[in-house]
Design a protein around this motif. Sequence first.
Motif, PDB file in Angstrom:
ATOM      1  N   GLY A 286     -18.459 134.906  21.717  1.00  0.00           N
ATOM      2  CA  GLY A 286     -17.762 136.183  21.792  1.00  0.00           C
ATOM      3  C   GLY A 286     -17.154 136.582  20.460  1.00  0.00           C
ATOM      4  N   VAL A 287     -16.633 135.596  19.741  1.00  0.00           N
ATOM      5  CA  VAL A 287     -16.069 135.852  18.410  1.00  0.00           C
ATOM      6  C   VAL A 287     -17.149 136.391  17.483  1.00  0.00           C
ATOM      7  CG1 VAL A 287     -15.113 134.745  16.354  1.00  0.00           C
ATOM      8  CG2 VAL A 287     -14.184 134.189  18.606  1.00  0.00           C
ATOM      9  N   VAL A 288     -18.288 135.682  17.445  1.00  0.00           N
ATOM     10  CA  VAL A 288     -19.387 136.103  16.577  1.00  0.00           C
ATOM     11  C   VAL A 288     -19.897 137.479  16.978  1.00  0.00           C
ATOM     12  CG1 VAL A 288     -21.788 135.606  15.941  1.00  0.00           C
ATOM     13  CG2 VAL A 288     -20.076 133.766  15.946  1.00  0.00           C
ATOM     14  N   ASP A 289     -20.109 137.702  18.271  1.00  0.00           N
ATOM     15  CA  ASP A 289     -20.660 138.976  18.724  1.00  0.00           C
ATOM     16  C   ASP A 289     -19.721 140.144  18.435  1.00  0.00           C
ATOM     17  OD1 ASP A 289     -22.960 137.770  19.597  1.00  0.00           O
ATOM     18  OD2 ASP A 289     -22.354 137.683  21.706  1.00  0.00           O
ATOM     19  N   THR A 290     -18.428 139.923  18.558  1.00  0.00           N
ATOM     20  CA  THR A 290     -17.466 140.986  18.252  1.00  0.00           C
ATOM     21  C   THR A 290     -17.586 141.407  16.795  1.00  0.00           C
ATOM     22  OG1 THR A 290     -15.910 140.238  19.942  1.00  0.00           O
ATOM     23  CG2 THR A 290     -15.001 141.575  18.162  1.00  0.00           C
ATOM     24  N   ILE A 291     -17.747 140.439  15.914  1.00  0.00           N
ATOM     25  CA  ILE A 291     -17.908 140.750  14.494  1.00  0.00           C
ATOM     26  C   ILE A 291     -19.228 141.472  14.242  1.00  0.00           C
ATOM     27  CG2 ILE A 291     -18.216 139.733  12.206  1.00  0.00           C
ATOM     28  CD1 ILE A 291     -16.240 137.523  13.109  1.00  0.00           C
ATOM     29  N   LEU A 292     -20.314 140.945  14.826  1.00  0.00           N
ATOM     30  CA  LEU A 292     -21.624 141.563  14.609  1.00  0.00           C
ATOM     31  C   LEU A 292     -21.656 142.997  15.122  1.00  0.00           C
ATOM     32  CD1 LEU A 292     -24.117 138.674  15.465  1.00  0.00           C
ATOM     33  CD2 LEU A 292     -23.149 139.311  13.256  1.00  0.00           C
ATOM     34  N   ASP A 293     -21.022 143.239  16.270  1.00  0.00           N
ATOM     35  CA  ASP A 293     -21.007 144.590  16.844  1.00  0.00           C
ATOM     36  C   ASP A 293     -20.337 145.600  15.921  1.00  0.00           C
ATOM     37  OD1 ASP A 293     -22.292 143.778  19.137  1.00  0.00           O
ATOM     38  OD2 ASP A 293     -20.458 143.554  20.324  1.00  0.00           O
ATOM     39  N   ALA A 294     -19.396 145.123  15.093  1.00  0.00           N
ATOM     40  CA  ALA A 294     -18.626 146.039  14.250  1.00  0.00           C
ATOM     41  C   ALA A 294     -19.293 146.321  12.906  1.00  0.00           C
ATOM     42  CB  ALA A 294     -17.234 145.451  14.004  1.00  0.00           C
TER      43      ALA A 294
ATOM     44  N   SER B 169     -25.907 144.961   7.111  1.00  0.00           N
ATOM     45  CA  SER B 169     -24.914 143.939   6.801  1.00  0.00           C
ATOM     46  C   SER B 169     -25.500 142.530   6.938  1.00  0.00           C
ATOM     47  CB  SER B 169     -23.702 144.080   7.720  1.00  0.00           C
ATOM     48  OG  SER B 169     -22.988 145.267   7.443  1.00  0.00           O
ATOM     49  N   TRP B 170     -24.779 141.558   6.362  1.00  0.00           N
ATOM     50  CA  TRP B 170     -25.220 140.172   6.341  1.00  0.00           C
ATOM     51  C   TRP B 170     -24.123 139.254   6.855  1.00  0.00           C
ATOM     52  CZ3 TRP B 170     -29.934 138.280   4.239  1.00  0.00           C
ATOM     53  CH2 TRP B 170     -30.761 139.256   3.641  1.00  0.00           C
ATOM     54  N   VAL B 171     -24.536 138.050   7.261  1.00  0.00           N
ATOM     55  CA  VAL B 171     -23.597 136.989   7.614  1.00  0.00           C
ATOM     56  C   VAL B 171     -24.027 135.711   6.910  1.00  0.00           C
ATOM     57  CG1 VAL B 171     -22.636 135.554   9.451  1.00  0.00           C
ATOM     58  CG2 VAL B 171     -23.032 137.987   9.870  1.00  0.00           C
ATOM     59  N   VAL B 172     -23.051 135.041   6.331  1.00  0.00           N
ATOM     60  CA  VAL B 172     -23.239 133.713   5.730  1.00  0.00           C
ATOM     61  C   VAL B 172     -22.340 132.762   6.502  1.00  0.00           C
ATOM     62  CG1 VAL B 172     -22.896 132.303   3.674  1.00  0.00           C
ATOM     63  CG2 VAL B 172     -23.719 134.663   3.443  1.00  0.00           C
ATOM     64  N   ALA B 173     -22.897 131.682   7.028  1.00  0.00           N
ATOM     65  CA  ALA B 173     -22.087 130.737   7.805  1.00  0.00           C
ATOM     66  C   ALA B 173     -22.535 129.313   7.530  1.00  0.00           C
ATOM     67  CB  ALA B 173     -22.200 131.034   9.305  1.00  0.00           C
TER      68      ALA B 173
END
Length: 272
Positions: A174-182, A187-191
């Motif tokens: 849910g944390v990840v999806d909330t960020i992705l939705d915004a 955009s990119w993600v590095v994890a």
Amino acid sequence: MADRRSALDRIDTTVAHPARRYNYLLGGKDNFAADRASADAIEKGMPTIRLAAMENRYFLQRAVKFLAERGIRQFLDIGTGIPTADNTHEVAQRIDPAARIVYVDNDPIVLTHARALLTSTPEGVTAYIDADLREPRTILDDPEVRATLDWTRPIAVMLVAVLHFVRDDEDPQGVVDTILDALPPGSWVVASHSTWEYLPAEAIEQLEAANGDGRFQARTGEQLGRLFSRLDLIEPGVQSVARWWPEEASQPRPSIEDVAFNAIVGQVRARG
């Protein structure tokens, strides 16, 4: 000065904190006895933990450079930690001085060092907010975040060595999806994320004993990939932090067993 004073008042030196423990593992001095004791207990189970901490740092720097060279000019760095050399804004602004960066951390001691994080180039902008990844809407809705970053243009979210402090019962998906939705298109993600899948049973037993408060949760590469299934991952998908763009790193490269951290870099998939 008031913010710095209130931050100092909130520091509990008797309880280990991830940012301060990480600082100790990187050879820093902004840590306390509880942080050092916690890190030493982890090191008994994983003697190469200091190497792993350094490799995570190098991975972040290579990833920022990779994205900045491909035109990304905005970075949201969550789980910033205590400033060291070559922070996100320094790497990005070497490529484009106009790059804009927001740092996020929930350790009040990081706030006391925020001035080091805010040394932007004249053309660029850096900001810092005191917030927790487990409450992503608080981050996304923060006025400083909204004002610093242009939410009509691509943003790179940095989640380096932080998601393993979000337990399964705290809804990491849910944390990840909330960020992705915004995030805006492009955009990119590095994890990066700690894993115990390469470690022997005896080492895992010691690491579990060192995780007395249950705050830390290692995950496999497969689990990390599932958290980010909505991204188009660049090759080779989920990989050790030590194996990302190794030609730009010091040689020889350490083994994946010694580093025991996986990573992903991916672009948010277009909706529709």
